[in-house]
Enzyme design. Structure first.
Site, PDB file in Angstrom:
ATOM      1  N   LYS A   1     -11.157  -3.440  -4.030  1.00 53.90           N
ATOM      2  CA  LYS A   1     -12.323  -4.125  -3.456  1.00 53.90           C
ATOM      3  C   LYS A   1     -13.456  -4.380  -4.448  1.00 53.90           C
ATOM      4  CE  LYS A   1     -11.447  -4.559   1.096  1.00 53.90           C
ATOM      5  NZ  LYS A   1     -11.641  -5.790   1.889  1.00 53.90           N
TER       6      LYS A   1
ATOM      7  N   SER B   1      -3.019  -0.976  -2.732  1.00 52.74           N
ATOM      8  CA  SER B   1      -4.398  -1.455  -2.668  1.00 52.74           C
ATOM      9  C   SER B   1      -5.460  -0.390  -2.871  1.00 52.74           C
ATOM     10  CB  SER B   1      -4.636  -2.164  -1.326  1.00 52.74           C
ATOM     11  OG  SER B   1      -4.360  -1.290  -0.252  1.00 52.74           O
TER      12      SER B   1
END
Length: 342
Positions: free
Chosen positions: A62, A319
């Site tokens: 992110k 992720s």
């Protein structure tokens, strides 16, 4: 697995994010986000590599989109500050980007966000506002606070700057593995999958891009199958251990990109997700959170299912790796799920 009929409109003609925008984002992120390694997973065929975004400075991908978005603001906008809404990893990305770029930050987080993610947001100096578990409530509170305080909203996924930033993950994959056959990517709100699919299809059109989400939070699979955005209630998506995928619906922009570029989507069980966390530790020595393990959880059905035979390497995007210690200890004891014959 649900195979998807991609829309025929080319990105240049449809207003979608382009490979040039993703390359520009990559230049902006040089020295900020790591060019994460590709770590081997298992010894079988076809070869499987894990794109270890869990090794980013904030423990998740992110930071890429968040930094690109905050860096795009004017000096005055950064001075007044930014606000976002997130269950954890995007919160950390915005908090870190704001710290690096000298902007005050406010983050609206759900009450069930992992403690480790809240602690790291606070450590980077962001103000936390806690609300209920519904993603729509987080968004509404953030927009209200933005209007009251003059803050700029940094959306968690439904924003072209975010999609371009996350797309640098896909760009790094095709640059490092030019013959990649399949790229597997988790789906929550869709920003990562949208960006990765855009980059991969632009550089290696023959590669197949497959999205993965929990069966308990499969709003994206339903949306893409029906050809329209379908929203799931918060009490349903909150059931999954993959907290990063508890969004109730895809965004308008992410939906458009996924329809244009994603080849297929699969769902995985909670047992498969838990065991995938354990597999990442045992096979690749990586600490992976449940959301980050979705692609690993899907490998068995992809390799043995409708994608077979796969002629070339598989790259799985891991992720993130932000998981509370007690939860992680329990996940390391997860049993291998039983294979049920059709």
């Amino acid at each position: 697995m649900t195979a998807l009929q991609r829309t025929a409109t080319a990105p240049a003609d449809s207003g979608l994010v382009t490979i040039d925008a993703i390359r520009a984002a990559a230049r902006l992120l040089d020295g900020v986000a790591l060019r994460t390694p590709l770590v081997g997973f298992g010894a079988g065929q076809p070869p499987v590599l894990l794109k270890a975004e869990s090794l980013q400075p904030i423990g998740a991908f992110k930071i890429r989109g968040a930094y690109v978005a905050v860096a795009s603001l004017s000096d005055d906008e950064r001075r007044r500050g930014v606000i976002t809404y997130s269950s954890g990893n995007h919160a950390q990305g915005v908090a870190r980007a704001a710290l690096l770029l000298g902007a005050p930050a406010v983050v609206v987080m759900p009450s069930d966000a992992p403690a480790i993610k809240r602690a790291r947001v606070e450590r980077d100096g962001a103000e936390i506002v806690v609300v209920g578990t519904a993603s729509e409530e987080r968004r509404m509170v953030a927009e209200q606070l933005a209007a009251e305080r003059g803050l700029t909203v940094i959306p968690p996924y439904d924003d072209d700057r975010i999609i371009a930033g996350q797309g640098t993950v896909g760009l790094e994959i095709v640059e490092a593995v030019p013959d990649v056959a399949v790229v597997v990517v988790p789906i929550g709100g869709g920003g990562l999958a949208a960006g990765v699919a855009t980059a991969v299809k632009a550089v290696r059109p023959t590669a197949r891009v497959v999205g993965v989400e929990p069966a308990l939070a499969a709003d994206a699979a339903e949306s893409l199958e029906k050809g329209r955005i379908v929203e799931w209630p918060s009490e349903l998506v909150s059931r999954t251990i993959a907290d990063g995928t508890r969004t109730q619906a895809l965004g308008r922009r992410t939906f458009a990109h996924l329809r244009a570029h994603l080849d297929a989507i699969v769902t995985v069980s909670e047992a498969e997700i838990a065991f995938a966390v354990r597999q990442a530790a045992e096979e690749s020595r990586l600490v992976v959170e449940p959301s980050g393990a979705l692609g690993i959880a899907a490998l068995r059905q992809l390799v043995d299912g409708e994608l077979a035979p796969i002629d070339g390497p598989i790259v799985v995007v891991v992720s993130g790796g932000n998981v509370d210690r007690d939860r992680y200890r329990a996940l390391l004891e997860a049993p291998e799920p039983r294979v049920v014959d059709a």
